[in-house]
Design a protein around this motif. Structure first.
Motif, short mmCIF file in Angstrom:
data_model
loop_
_atom_site.label_atom_id
_atom_site.label_comp_id
_atom_site.label_asym_id
_atom_site.label_seq_id
_atom_site.Cartn_x
_atom_site.Cartn_y
_atom_site.Cartn_z
N ILE A 193 0.83 -1.21 0.00
CA ILE A 193 0.00 0.00 0.00
C ILE A 193 0.86 1.26 0.00
N MET A 194 1.84 1.31 0.89
CA MET A 194 2.70 2.47 0.98
C MET A 194 3.52 2.65 -0.30
N PHE A 195 3.98 1.54 -0.85
CA PHE A 195 4.78 1.62 -2.07
C PHE A 195 3.94 2.15 -3.23
N GLU A 196 2.73 1.62 -3.36
CA GLU A 196 1.84 2.04 -4.44
C GLU A 196 1.48 3.50 -4.35
N GLU A 197 1.13 3.92 -3.13
CA GLU A 197 0.59 5.27 -2.95
C GLU A 197 1.66 6.34 -2.75
N GLY A 198 2.80 5.95 -2.20
CA GLY A 198 3.74 6.99 -1.80
C GLY A 198 5.12 6.97 -2.41
N GLU A 199 5.51 5.87 -3.03
CA GLU A 199 6.90 5.76 -3.51
C GLU A 199 7.26 6.83 -4.53
N GLN A 200 6.46 6.99 -5.55
CA GLN A 200 6.79 7.97 -6.59
C GLN A 200 6.75 9.39 -6.05
N ARG A 201 5.73 9.69 -5.24
CA ARG A 201 5.63 11.04 -4.67
C ARG A 201 6.80 11.31 -3.73
N ALA A 202 7.21 10.31 -2.95
CA ALA A 202 8.34 10.48 -2.04
C ALA A 202 9.62 10.78 -2.82
N ARG A 203 9.84 10.04 -3.88
CA ARG A 203 11.05 10.28 -4.68
C ARG A 203 11.01 11.65 -5.36
N SER A 204 9.83 12.07 -5.76
CA SER A 204 9.70 13.41 -6.34
C SER A 204 10.00 14.48 -5.29
N ASN A 205 9.46 14.31 -4.09
CA ASN A 205 9.74 15.26 -3.01
C ASN A 205 11.22 15.32 -2.69
N LEU A 206 11.84 14.16 -2.61
CA LEU A 206 13.27 14.10 -2.30
C LEU A 206 14.10 14.78 -3.38
N ARG A 207 13.77 14.50 -4.63
CA ARG A 207 14.52 15.11 -5.74
C ARG A 207 14.34 16.63 -5.75
N ASN A 208 13.13 17.08 -5.46
CA ASN A 208 12.88 18.53 -5.45
C ASN A 208 13.67 19.22 -4.35
N GLU A 209 13.68 18.61 -3.15
CA GLU A 209 14.44 19.22 -2.07
C GLU A 209 15.93 19.20 -2.38
N LEU A 210 16.39 18.10 -2.95
CA LEU A 210 17.80 17.98 -3.29
C LEU A 210 18.20 19.05 -4.31
N ALA A 211 17.36 19.26 -5.30
CA ALA A 211 17.65 20.29 -6.31
C ALA A 211 17.73 21.67 -5.67
N GLU A 212 16.82 21.92 -4.72
CA GLU A 212 16.84 23.23 -4.05
C GLU A 212 18.10 23.40 -3.21
N LEU A 213 18.51 22.34 -2.54
CA LEU A 213 19.72 22.41 -1.72
C LEU A 213 20.96 22.65 -2.56
N GLN A 214 20.95 22.10 -3.75
CA GLN A 214 22.13 22.19 -4.62
C GLN A 214 22.11 23.42 -5.50
N SER A 215 21.03 24.18 -5.45
CA SER A 215 20.95 25.38 -6.29
C SER A 215 21.79 26.49 -5.68
N THR A 216 22.00 27.50 -6.45
CA THR A 216 22.78 28.64 -5.96
C THR A 216 21.89 29.73 -5.42
N ARG A 217 20.56 29.45 -5.39
CA ARG A 217 19.64 30.44 -4.86
C ARG A 217 19.74 30.54 -3.35
N GLY A 218 19.09 31.52 -2.76
CA GLY A 218 19.10 31.70 -1.31
C GLY A 218 18.28 30.65 -0.62
N VAL A 219 18.27 30.70 0.73
CA VAL A 219 17.55 29.76 1.55
C VAL A 219 16.08 29.84 1.24
#
Length: 219
Positions: A193-219
């Protein structure tokens, strides 16, 4: 934070759980108060009662797969009982606190041993555990990763606040390493259930946060 009504409901659930181990309400209340105080500390912006409440809701959904609901409930209560963002042994100390608080009120040693093993597993430092309840606990603990974008963004801000003592460049590097470790895992969630409902969204959230952390923009 949770409402007073929700806290009262959590207290009733706590008493019912300990009643399964023949612990009287009068003996159950003091450790409950200790845990509530710990999770209500001002430095806890994410690892607090709201986090526990969200975990309990996940476990309710996964209830048909749970083998020992009482031990699982107690493991949730104790898994972040000790939380110091500067320390590396929070899970170890949380397990020790479970022994200190549950043993004297009569919870059997075999149950405490099981609870402690589950608590230690929330360090997320090893391969997927073999027992079903620990997998449910880990899924509940990481459910936040698959939350809505808005909820995830608040979670990320709250984690940053818990590490406010870390300078921004060091925090970005350290947090990025954590996110990359999650993304490298074959799967984040064990239950279908968790894999079906949350895996893709979780990976998207993680990638988005990672991109923000690695950007040169401000906090």
């Amino acid at each position: 934070m949770v409402s007073p009504e929700r806290l009262a409901s959590m207290q009733k659930s706590w008493v019912r759980t300990l009643d399964q181990y023949r612990v009287a309400p009068a003996d159950a209340y003091p450790p409950f108060d200790v845990l509530v105080a710990a999770h209500s500390a001002p430095e806890r912006h994410y690892h607090n009662l709201e986090h526990l409440n969200e975990m309990f809701r996940v476990v309710e959904r996964l209830a048909p797969t749970v083998e020992n609901p009482n031990a699982l409930q107690l493991a949730i209560w104790f898994h972040d009982a000790v939380y110091d963002s500067r320390a590396k042994d929070n899970e170890q100390r949380s397990g020790e606190l479970a022994v200190d608080l549950l043993g004297p009120i009569g919870v059997p040693a075999s149950a405490i041993e099981r609870i402690v093993r589950m608590i230690w597993a929330t360090a997320h430092a090893a391969e997927a555990p073999g027992d079903r309840d620990t997998r449910v606990l880990l899924d509940a603990d990481l459910a936040i990763l698959g939350a809505s974008e808005e909820r995830y963004a608040r979670y990320a801000r709250d984690i940053r606040q818990e590490y406010s003592w870390v300078p921004e460049p060091e925090y970005r590097a350290g947090r990025a390493a954590v996110l990359e470790r999650f993304l490298a895992a074959p799967r984040l969630y064990h239950s279908p259930i968790m894999f079906e409902e949350g895996e893709q969204r979780a990976r998207s959230n993680l990638r988005n946060e990672l991109a923000e952390l690695q950007s040169t923009r401000g906090v």
